[in-house]
Design an enzyme around this catalytic site. Structure first.
Site, PDB file in Angstrom:
ATOM      1  N   ASP A  72       0.816  -1.205   0.000  1.00 60.85           N
ATOM      2  CA  ASP A  72       0.000   0.000   0.000  1.00 60.85           C
ATOM      3  C   ASP A  72       0.855   1.262   0.000  1.00 60.85           C
ATOM      4  O   ASP A  72       1.522   1.567   0.993  1.00 60.85           O
ATOM      5  CB  ASP A  72      -0.896  -0.040   1.243  1.00 60.85           C
ATOM      6  CG  ASP A  72      -1.725   1.212   1.417  1.00 60.85           C
ATOM      7  OD1 ASP A  72      -2.048   1.847   0.391  1.00 60.85           O
ATOM      8  OD2 ASP A  72      -2.053   1.548   2.560  1.00 60.85           O
TER       9      ASP A  72
ATOM     10  N   ASP B 257      -2.361   5.693  -5.282  1.00 62.60           N
ATOM     11  CA  ASP B 257      -2.515   4.788  -4.149  1.00 62.60           C
ATOM     12  C   ASP B 257      -2.706   3.353  -4.612  1.00 62.60           C
ATOM     13  O   ASP B 257      -3.761   2.983  -5.117  1.00 62.60           O
ATOM     14  CB  ASP B 257      -3.718   5.231  -3.308  1.00 62.60           C
ATOM     15  CG  ASP B 257      -3.792   4.525  -1.964  1.00 62.60           C
ATOM     16  OD1 ASP B 257      -3.031   3.566  -1.762  1.00 62.60           O
ATOM     17  OD2 ASP B 257      -4.613   4.923  -1.124  1.00 62.60           O
TER      18      ASP B 257
END
Length: 374
Positions: A89, A270
């Site tokens: 992430d 992201d």
């Protein structure tokens, strides 16, 4: 997914160049997979994995359909090694996964790390809590041997014993944050920084190749550089806002129609997000210009392209990229896969965008590079 607040307050300077790096034979990597991939993609846009984001308002994720856009890989923890599936992430900076003492709903059915089976495990006894907008994780800090492909490091991580019920739907048992070190809770050194300190990689950088093949076959995260085999053409670089993977947006267009955006508009890049998240005013404009999507998918091929521009460099998504197919009672139904959020000065691009463009996250030089995926 992210755990930090973001404010746009600067003008981005852009560098465009061709970058050549060491091949993957000299860089550690982890293979990534996804739960599935169908024609036009398979995900429910109203219940997508944005539940793990902290920037927009919470989005309900009470279904496993959002997993279709998530790419995750397996690391090995402890001695002997225990396989743990994690989401890599770019929106956060801590490594954590569920421990054997986690019995709440959010982790009840998840794979857990058994510290008692590792001869190299060490409990640090310090608490760790990370608050995402739609949930939290809570546990203690520990240390053990962690293997990222060929990279073996001694790493501090969070061993989680309490977690928000939201995580019960996740196909992974932990998160490996790939954000800047300043984002890490409790000042913990992120794994990428540990790799550099140990001399496994020279620079603080990583790259992502997300395959469109069924199951995400061939997808990789590469630590320490890029692999030219996974992209074609020129790599375009864009300077980031300080300490966060975000870059300026110079334009958004549907077909030949340029849409109005604010002067300081930006996007967060992201890898823990599945789709594209637009502010309210922009998502309405995007959807109006795209027009109606026939539920039976009959007009998908005739829909216009969506183009996002960074300092005048265009990155195009076809309707096959931004339309999703949801199977209901054996019948495919198509719809747009965008998500709305309240902020007016930034958007978020996730795997829907990154599947089309090989991405290079370069901390050393504060920039992100995109090139067409091979």
């Amino acid at each position: 997914m992210t755990s930090a607040n973001f404010t746009v307050a600067a003008v981005v300077v852009v560098l465009t160049l061709c970058f050549v790096s060491a091949t993957s034979t000299t860089l550690p990597s982890v293979d990534l997979v996804t739960n599935g991939y169908k024609s036009y993609s398979t995900v429910n846009p109203s219940e997508i994995a944005a539940a793990f984001l902290s920037y927009p308002s919470p989005i309900d994720a009470e279904t496993k359909e959002f997993q279709q856009f998530l790419y995750y890989g397996t690391i090995s923890v402890g001695t002997p090694g225990q396989g743990i599936t994690v989401l890599f992430d770019s929106g956060s900076a801590n490594l954590w996964f569920f421990g054997e003492q986690c019995h709440v709903k959010g982790c009840a059915d998840q794979k857990k790390f058994d510290q008692n089976k590792s001869s190299t495990f060490s409990s640090l006894g310090e608490p760790l809590q990370v608050n995402y907008n739609t949930g939290y994780i809570d546990g203690t800090l520990a240390s053990d041997d962690v293997h990222f492909g060929s990279a073996d490091i001694q790493q501090v991580f969070g061993l989680i014993t309490n977690v928000d019920p939201t995580f019960s739907q996740s196909p992974f048992a932990g998160i490996c944050g790939m954000g800047f070190g300043d984002e890490a809770a409790d000042g913990v050194t992120p794994p990428l920084y540990t790799m550099q300190k140990k001399g496994i990689i020279e620079n603080l950088e990583f790259s992502l190749y997300l395959s469109k093949e069924k199951g995400g076959d061939g997808s990789k995260i590469i630590f320490g550089g890029v692999d030219p085999r996974y992209y074609k053409g020129e790599m375009h670089y864009f300077n980031t806002y300080q300490g966060v993977w975000a870059i300026g947006v110079s334009g958004v267009a549907v077909g030949k129609n340029s849409l109005e955006i604010s002067e300081s508009f930006a996007t967060i890049v992201d890898s823990g997000t599945t789709t594209i998240i637009f502010p309210s005013y922009l998502i309405r404009s995007v959807e109006d210009h795209i027009g109606h999507v026939e539920p039976n998918c009959s007009n998908v091929d005739s829909l216009p392209s969506l183009t996002i521009s960074f300092s005048g460099v265009d990155f195009e998504l076809t309707p096959q990229d931004y339309v999703v197919v949801m199977e209901k009672s054996g019948v495919n139904q198509c719809s747009l896969a965008f998500v709305e959020q309240e902020s007016s000065n930034f958007m978020i691009v996730g795997a829907m965008f990154l599947r089309n463009y090989y991405s290079h996250f370069d901390m050393e030089n504060g920039r992100i590079g995109f090139a067409t995926s091979a």
